[in-house]
Scaffold this motif. Structure first.
Motif, PDB file in Angstrom:
ATOM      1  N   GLU A   6     -20.321 -28.182 -38.667  1.00 18.77           N
ATOM      2  CA  GLU A   6     -19.647 -27.911 -37.398  1.00 18.77           C
ATOM      3  C   GLU A   6     -18.602 -26.808 -37.552  1.00 18.77           C
ATOM      4  OE1 GLU A   6     -20.038 -29.051 -34.336  1.00 18.77           O
ATOM      5  OE2 GLU A   6     -21.726 -30.349 -34.835  1.00 18.77           O
ATOM      6  N   LEU A   7     -17.857 -26.835 -38.654  1.00 23.24           N
ATOM      7  CA  LEU A   7     -16.843 -25.811 -38.910  1.00 23.24           C
ATOM      8  C   LEU A   7     -17.485 -24.425 -39.031  1.00 23.24           C
ATOM      9  CD1 LEU A   7     -14.497 -27.602 -41.482  1.00 23.24           C
ATOM     10  CD2 LEU A   7     -13.858 -26.805 -39.191  1.00 23.24           C
ATOM     11  N   LEU A   8     -18.589 -24.349 -39.777  1.00 19.95           N
ATOM     12  CA  LEU A   8     -19.265 -23.058 -39.961  1.00 19.95           C
ATOM     13  C   LEU A   8     -19.840 -22.550 -38.647  1.00 19.95           C
ATOM     14  CD1 LEU A   8     -21.073 -23.715 -43.362  1.00 19.95           C
ATOM     15  CD2 LEU A   8     -19.207 -22.108 -42.949  1.00 19.95           C
ATOM     16  N   VAL A   9     -20.439 -23.442 -37.880  1.00 18.24           N
ATOM     17  CA  VAL A   9     -21.022 -23.048 -36.587  1.00 18.24           C
ATOM     18  C   VAL A   9     -19.935 -22.563 -35.640  1.00 18.24           C
ATOM     19  CG1 VAL A   9     -22.163 -23.916 -34.517  1.00 18.24           C
ATOM     20  CG2 VAL A   9     -23.083 -24.491 -36.766  1.00 18.24           C
ATOM     21  N   ASN A  10     -18.808 -23.268 -35.597  1.00 23.48           N
ATOM     22  CA  ASN A  10     -17.703 -22.854 -34.732  1.00 23.48           C
ATOM     23  C   ASN A  10     -17.119 -21.513 -35.168  1.00 23.48           C
ATOM     24  OD1 ASN A  10     -17.832 -25.099 -33.054  1.00 23.48           O
ATOM     25  ND2 ASN A  10     -16.441 -26.307 -34.336  1.00 23.48           N
ATOM     26  N   ALA A  11     -17.076 -21.287 -36.485  1.00 24.43           N
ATOM     27  CA  ALA A  11     -16.595 -19.999 -36.994  1.00 24.43           C
ATOM     28  C   ALA A  11     -17.525 -18.874 -36.574  1.00 24.43           C
ATOM     29  CB  ALA A  11     -16.471 -20.049 -38.513  1.00 24.43           C
ATOM     30  N   LEU A  12     -18.832 -19.140 -36.601  1.00 21.63           N
ATOM     31  CA  LEU A  12     -19.810 -18.128 -36.178  1.00 21.63           C
ATOM     32  C   LEU A  12     -19.604 -17.722 -34.728  1.00 21.63           C
ATOM     33  CD1 LEU A  12     -23.246 -19.257 -37.697  1.00 21.63           C
ATOM     34  CD2 LEU A  12     -22.136 -17.041 -38.003  1.00 21.63           C
ATOM     35  N   ARG A  13     -19.294 -18.697 -33.891  1.00 23.93           N
ATOM     36  CA  ARG A  13     -19.120 -18.429 -32.462  1.00 23.93           C
ATOM     37  C   ARG A  13     -17.984 -17.448 -32.184  1.00 23.93           C
ATOM     38  NH1 ARG A  13     -21.603 -22.207 -28.899  1.00 23.93           N
ATOM     39  NH2 ARG A  13     -20.085 -21.571 -27.333  1.00 23.93           N
ATOM     40  N   GLN A  14     -17.060 -17.305 -33.132  1.00 25.99           N
ATOM     41  CA  GLN A  14     -15.927 -16.410 -32.930  1.00 25.99           C
ATOM     42  C   GLN A  14     -16.305 -14.943 -33.135  1.00 25.99           C
ATOM     43  OE1 GLN A  14     -13.300 -18.047 -31.681  1.00 25.99           O
ATOM     44  NE2 GLN A  14     -14.622 -19.842 -32.025  1.00 25.99           N
ATOM     45  N   GLY A  15     -17.465 -14.697 -33.744  1.00 30.61           N
ATOM     46  CA  GLY A  15     -17.891 -13.325 -34.003  1.00 30.61           C
ATOM     47  C   GLY A  15     -19.141 -12.967 -33.230  1.00 30.61           C
ATOM     48  N   SER A  16     -19.894 -12.013 -33.754  1.00 32.26           N
ATOM     49  CA  SER A  16     -21.139 -11.572 -33.114  1.00 32.26           C
ATOM     50  C   SER A  16     -22.246 -12.583 -33.414  1.00 32.26           C
ATOM     51  CB  SER A  16     -21.540 -10.192 -33.638  1.00 32.26           C
ATOM     52  OG  SER A  16     -20.558  -9.222 -33.316  1.00 32.26           O
ATOM     53  N   VAL A  17     -22.923 -13.022 -32.359  1.00 36.96           N
ATOM     54  CA  VAL A  17     -24.009 -13.993 -32.488  1.00 36.96           C
ATOM     55  C   VAL A  17     -25.233 -13.443 -31.759  1.00 36.96           C
ATOM     56  CG1 VAL A  17     -24.776 -16.339 -31.972  1.00 36.96           C
ATOM     57  CG2 VAL A  17     -22.384 -15.916 -32.577  1.00 36.96           C
ATOM     58  N   PRO A  18     -26.412 -13.485 -32.378  1.00 32.29           N
ATOM     59  CA  PRO A  18     -27.612 -13.022 -31.673  1.00 32.29           C
ATOM     60  C   PRO A  18     -27.874 -13.869 -30.435  1.00 32.29           C
ATOM     61  CG  PRO A  18     -28.207 -14.176 -33.701  1.00 32.29           C
ATOM     62  CD  PRO A  18     -26.723 -13.990 -33.731  1.00 32.29           C
ATOM     63  N   GLN A  19     -28.190 -13.226 -29.343  1.00 31.83           N
ATOM     64  CA  GLN A  19     -28.462 -13.949 -28.103  1.00 31.83           C
ATOM     65  C   GLN A  19     -29.906 -14.414 -27.991  1.00 31.83           C
ATOM     66  OE1 GLN A  19     -25.773 -14.678 -25.625  1.00 31.83           O
ATOM     67  NE2 GLN A  19     -25.086 -14.386 -27.734  1.00 31.83           N
ATOM     68  N   HIS A  20     -30.799 -13.722 -28.707  1.00 28.46           N
ATOM     69  CA  HIS A  20     -32.228 -14.079 -28.668  1.00 28.46           C
ATOM     70  C   HIS A  20     -32.770 -14.047 -30.095  1.00 28.46           C
ATOM     71  CE1 HIS A  20     -36.435 -13.299 -26.670  1.00 28.46           C
ATOM     72  NE2 HIS A  20     -36.433 -14.340 -27.489  1.00 28.46           N
ATOM     73  N   VAL A  21     -33.241 -15.203 -30.567  1.00 33.67           N
ATOM     74  CA  VAL A  21     -33.778 -15.346 -31.916  1.00 33.67           C
ATOM     75  C   VAL A  21     -35.224 -15.822 -31.825  1.00 33.67           C
ATOM     76  CG1 VAL A  21     -33.585 -16.569 -34.118  1.00 33.67           C
ATOM     77  CG2 VAL A  21     -31.512 -15.885 -32.885  1.00 33.67           C
ATOM     78  N   ALA A  22     -36.103 -15.241 -32.649  1.00 33.96           N
ATOM     79  CA  ALA A  22     -37.505 -15.659 -32.679  1.00 33.96           C
ATOM     80  C   ALA A  22     -37.872 -16.121 -34.086  1.00 33.96           C
ATOM     81  CB  ALA A  22     -38.414 -14.508 -32.243  1.00 33.96           C
ATOM     82  N   PHE A  23     -38.761 -17.117 -34.164  1.00 31.58           N
ATOM     83  CA  PHE A  23     -39.220 -17.653 -35.444  1.00 31.58           C
ATOM     84  C   PHE A  23     -40.739 -17.610 -35.535  1.00 31.58           C
ATOM     85  CE2 PHE A  23     -35.203 -20.100 -34.871  1.00 31.58           C
ATOM     86  CZ  PHE A  23     -34.572 -19.767 -36.066  1.00 31.58           C
ATOM     87  N   VAL A  24     -41.243 -17.114 -36.663  1.00 31.54           N
ATOM     88  CA  VAL A  24     -42.640 -17.334 -37.036  1.00 31.54           C
ATOM     89  C   VAL A  24     -42.602 -18.497 -38.020  1.00 31.54           C
ATOM     90  CG1 VAL A  24     -44.721 -16.373 -38.061  1.00 31.54           C
ATOM     91  CG2 VAL A  24     -43.190 -14.894 -36.755  1.00 31.54           C
TER      92      VAL A  24
END
Length: 267
Positions: A6-24
């Motif tokens: 949760e701490l790492l995810v919340n830290a990520l939200r403070q910076g640049s986050v991809p808006q669209h991610v795709a997975f193969v």
């Protein structure tokens, strides 16, 4: 462990986050062979891994997954039928009231050539999408059955059938983008393929643009989870900040040399 996540995810939200991610989501069959389990069980574990990899909490708005290629119909009939049964079960589980899609406020969309699917699978799709249509915070695109070439062919057919189309010269890149299955989604920021295979396999070829970051992971898809994905997200943010800074420097230098671009300008 969950608190650290949760701490790492919340830290990520403070910076640049991809808006669209795709997975193969590649490597289910190899995972099954290496662990001496049935191929179908490998696919089943692959669907389970999807729930662990969804990244909406980090601020991602759209996730697009390659669930089933049109080419996969060439596989043994028993495997195709098993995949269809798994899809029906997992779609229902994802979309049950209070389950994963509700928790993230995500709506489900099925992108692909639906006419190739059995009637019972189509009914399961309709039920699942209906259950999540009220969710408006995020989107899960499931490409099933899909190939990029089929998507582009469909887009071109739709365009040429559009009333009022004057001539072929009026068709632009924007016109084609507006007729793709993902037309109302943000541009594709990040594409991840697991299993160490380094090719797109006819997936999202139109959506991949000059700034799309493509990452090939050696991890087999059933082993992929948020802990495998977090370093990729962090690296994407670092690279995006460098890219934006570089563009800012170019713009400043351009203005200084009398080379500024006007509102309607290009390169």
């Amino acid at each position: 462990m969950m608190q650290l996540q949760e701490l790492l995810v919340n830290a990520l939200r403070q910076g640049s986050v991809p808006q669209h991610v795709a997975f193969v989501m590649d490597g289910n069959r190899r995972f099954a062979r290496s662990n001496h389990i049935e191929t179908v069980e490998g696919h089943n574990m692959g669907f389970e891994a999807l729930a662990k990899a969804l990244c909406y909490k980090a601020g991602v708005k759209v996730v697009t997954i390659y669930a089933f290629s049109i080419e996969n119909f060439k596989r043994p009939l028993h495997e195709v039928n098993a995949l269809m049964e798994i899809a029906k079960i997992k779609l229902s589980q994802l979309c049950q009231h209070g389950e994963l899609m509700d928790r993230y406020g995500a709506s489900l969309r099925i992108l692909g050539h639906r006419s190739l699917l059995r009637q019972d699978v189509l009914e399961a799709i309709e039920q699942a999408t209906e259950m999540t249509k009220h969710n408006d915070k995020a989107i899960l695109n499931v490409c099933f059955p899909y190939t990029s070439r089929d998507e582009m062919t469909t887009a071109i057919r739709d365009i040429t059938a559009t009333p009022g189309l004057m001539d072929i010269e009026s068709i632009t890149e924007k016109t084609i983008t507006q007729h793709m299955f993902t037309s109302d989604c943000p541009p594709l920021d990040l594409l991840v393929r697991t299993s160490g295979v380094e090719r797109l396999s006819d997936f999202m070829m139109w959506q991949c643009h000059q700034d799309t970051d493509i990452v090939f992971s050696d991890c087999l898809w059933p082993q992929f989870d948020i802990w495998k994905f977090l370093p990729i997200l962090i690296n994407w943010g670092v690279k995006r900040r460098k890219l934006e800074k570089g563009r800012g420097d170019v713009e400043v230098r351009g203005v200084g040399m009398g080379m500024g671009v006007g509102k309607g300008g290009g390169y």
